[in-house]
Design a protein around this motif. Sequence first.
Motif, PDB file in Angstrom:
ATOM      1  N   ALA A 152      11.944  -6.760  -1.217  1.00 43.93           N
ATOM      2  CA  ALA A 152      12.194  -6.322   0.156  1.00 43.93           C
ATOM      3  C   ALA A 152      12.115  -7.524   1.079  1.00 43.93           C
ATOM      4  N   HIS A 153      12.996  -7.522   2.078  1.00 44.25           N
ATOM      5  CA  HIS A 153      12.954  -8.560   3.108  1.00 44.25           C
ATOM      6  C   HIS A 153      13.002  -7.904   4.480  1.00 44.25           C
ATOM      7  N   GLY A 154      12.633  -8.694   5.488  1.00 36.04           N
ATOM      8  CA  GLY A 154      12.527  -8.190   6.848  1.00 36.04           C
ATOM      9  C   GLY A 154      13.851  -8.134   7.586  1.00 36.04           C
ATOM     10  N   THR A 155      13.760  -8.035   8.903  1.00 42.41           N
ATOM     11  CA  THR A 155      14.942  -7.836   9.745  1.00 42.41           C
ATOM     12  C   THR A 155      15.320  -9.062  10.564  1.00 42.41           C
ATOM     13  N   ASP A 156      14.632 -10.181  10.394  1.00 36.35           N
ATOM     14  CA  ASP A 156      14.961 -11.397  11.142  1.00 36.35           C
ATOM     15  C   ASP A 156      16.390 -11.834  10.845  1.00 36.35           C
TER      16      ASP A 156
ATOM     17  N   VAL B 204      13.920   2.485   6.515  1.00 36.84           N
ATOM     18  CA  VAL B 204      13.935   3.150   7.817  1.00 36.84           C
ATOM     19  C   VAL B 204      12.690   4.017   7.934  1.00 36.84           C
ATOM     20  N   ASP B 205      11.904   3.773   8.978  1.00 37.16           N
ATOM     21  CA  ASP B 205      10.672   4.540   9.157  1.00 37.16           C
ATOM     22  C   ASP B 205      10.984   5.929   9.734  1.00 37.16           C
ATOM     23  N   PRO B 206       9.979   6.811   9.802  1.00 35.25           N
ATOM     24  CA  PRO B 206      10.224   8.176  10.285  1.00 35.25           C
ATOM     25  C   PRO B 206      10.780   8.246  11.710  1.00 35.25           C
ATOM     26  N   ALA B 207      10.537   7.213  12.522  1.00 31.20           N
ATOM     27  CA  ALA B 207      11.058   7.191  13.891  1.00 31.20           C
ATOM     28  C   ALA B 207      12.498   6.678  13.945  1.00 31.20           C
ATOM     29  N   GLY B 208      13.054   6.306  12.779  1.00 31.95           N
ATOM     30  CA  GLY B 208      14.427   5.815  12.739  1.00 31.95           C
ATOM     31  C   GLY B 208      14.577   4.320  12.936  1.00 31.95           C
ATOM     32  N   ASN B 209      13.456   3.581  12.943  1.00 29.94           N
ATOM     33  CA  ASN B 209      13.491   2.126  13.111  1.00 29.94           C
ATOM     34  C   ASN B 209      13.736   1.438  11.776  1.00 29.94           C
ATOM     35  N   ARG B 210      14.666   0.480  11.782  1.00 30.35           N
ATOM     36  CA  ARG B 210      14.900  -0.331  10.588  1.00 30.35           C
ATOM     37  C   ARG B 210      13.765  -1.331  10.435  1.00 30.35           C
ATOM     38  N   ARG B 211      13.117  -1.329   9.270  1.00 29.74           N
ATOM     39  CA  ARG B 211      11.991  -2.231   8.998  1.00 29.74           C
ATOM     40  C   ARG B 211      12.354  -3.325   8.013  1.00 29.74           C
ATOM     41  N   GLY B 212      13.566  -3.300   7.493  1.00 27.71           N
ATOM     42  CA  GLY B 212      14.000  -4.298   6.534  1.00 27.71           C
ATOM     43  C   GLY B 212      14.980  -3.683   5.561  1.00 27.71           C
TER      44      GLY B 212
ATOM     45  N   GLY C 269       0.786  -1.220   0.000  1.00 30.89           N
ATOM     46  CA  GLY C 269       0.000   0.000   0.000  1.00 30.89           C
ATOM     47  C   GLY C 269       0.819   1.271   0.000  1.00 30.89           C
ATOM     48  N   ALA C 270       0.119   2.368   0.183  1.00 26.85           N
ATOM     49  CA  ALA C 270       0.733   3.689   0.147  1.00 26.85           C
ATOM     50  C   ALA C 270       1.805   3.849   1.224  1.00 26.85           C
ATOM     51  N   ALA C 271       1.571   3.307   2.410  1.00 29.45           N
ATOM     52  CA  ALA C 271       2.565   3.442   3.486  1.00 29.45           C
ATOM     53  C   ALA C 271       3.863   2.735   3.110  1.00 29.45           C
ATOM     54  N   PHE C 272       3.747   1.583   2.457  1.00 29.31           N
ATOM     55  CA  PHE C 272       4.953   0.873   2.033  1.00 29.31           C
ATOM     56  C   PHE C 272       5.667   1.637   0.925  1.00 29.31           C
ATOM     57  N   ALA C 273       4.923   2.190  -0.028  1.00 25.27           N
ATOM     58  CA  ALA C 273       5.537   2.998  -1.086  1.00 25.27           C
ATOM     59  C   ALA C 273       6.282   4.179  -0.477  1.00 25.27           C
ATOM     60  N   GLU C 274       5.682   4.823   0.496  1.00 24.82           N
ATOM     61  CA  GLU C 274       6.340   5.950   1.174  1.00 24.82           C
ATOM     62  C   GLU C 274       7.632   5.492   1.850  1.00 24.82           C
ATOM     63  N   LEU C 275       7.595   4.352   2.533  1.00 20.62           N
ATOM     64  CA  LEU C 275       8.786   3.817   3.190  1.00 20.62           C
ATOM     65  C   LEU C 275       9.889   3.518   2.167  1.00 20.62           C
TER      66      LEU C 275
ATOM     67  N   ASP D 213      17.366 -14.589   9.713  1.00 18.64           N
ATOM     68  CA  ASP D 213      17.281 -15.217   8.393  1.00 18.64           C
ATOM     69  C   ASP D 213      16.100 -14.541   7.688  1.00 18.64           C
ATOM     70  N   PRO D 214      16.334 -13.326   7.136  1.00 22.87           N
ATOM     71  CA  PRO D 214      15.203 -12.523   6.647  1.00 22.87           C
ATOM     72  C   PRO D 214      14.449 -13.185   5.505  1.00 22.87           C
ATOM     73  N   LYS D 215      13.143 -12.937   5.513  1.00 18.96           N
ATOM     74  CA  LYS D 215      12.249 -13.471   4.489  1.00 18.96           C
ATOM     75  C   LYS D 215      11.708 -12.327   3.644  1.00 18.96           C
ATOM     76  N   PHE D 216      11.519 -12.625   2.355  1.00 14.54           N
ATOM     77  CA  PHE D 216      10.924 -11.634   1.476  1.00 14.54           C
ATOM     78  C   PHE D 216       9.502 -11.345   1.925  1.00 14.54           C
ATOM     79  N   PHE D 217       9.138 -10.070   1.925  1.00  8.04           N
ATOM     80  CA  PHE D 217       7.741  -9.703   2.136  1.00  8.04           C
ATOM     81  C   PHE D 217       7.212  -8.869   0.978  1.00  8.04           C
ATOM     82  N   TYR D 218       8.062  -8.631  -0.011  1.00  5.61           N
ATOM     83  CA  TYR D 218       7.622  -7.876  -1.182  1.00  5.61           C
ATOM     84  C   TYR D 218       8.460  -8.295  -2.380  1.00  5.61           C
TER      85      TYR D 218
END
Length: 164
Positions: A58-62, A141-149, A14-20, A64-69
Amino acid sequence: MADSPLETVPAAGGAAFAELLLSSHLALTGRPLCSPHWASLHEAAHWLYTDAPFGLLAHGTDPDPKFFYANRTAQRCFGYPWEEFTGMPSRLSASSHRQEDRDGFVRSVHEHGFADGYNGLRRNKSGEEFWIKDVTMWDLVDPAGNRRGQAAVFRDWSPAVQPR
């Protein structure tokens, strides 16, 4: 089978992911991911998924990261539909004998926030290797500075072995 993750997986498409994706790329590389030509972030998300002329993953932060996009271009190159691509460990995109090369690139992104100019061999669903070229990978990296993947864009690709 879902045609698009935009409605079925709003967090990934969605739009939030596009923004990220777009804001993280611009902040870390100093360049836009692509020329903006959308009236809204929802339109950007749709274009990135369905029409972008480049592969986008895109993959996550685990550990052993997994694709989510994976956009449609990436799905075609790797030969996996959305349902199989998402949830797959990203390390499986490269053959076992190519892991050191892939891991080094991912480490560079962890250390610097992004890396670009990478070319590497990847493996599709059939087990055939192909080149991804002109790759940029960056932290999401989200606006709060957290790594999301992490996300990666590859602008060119070709078979590993040219047909005779």
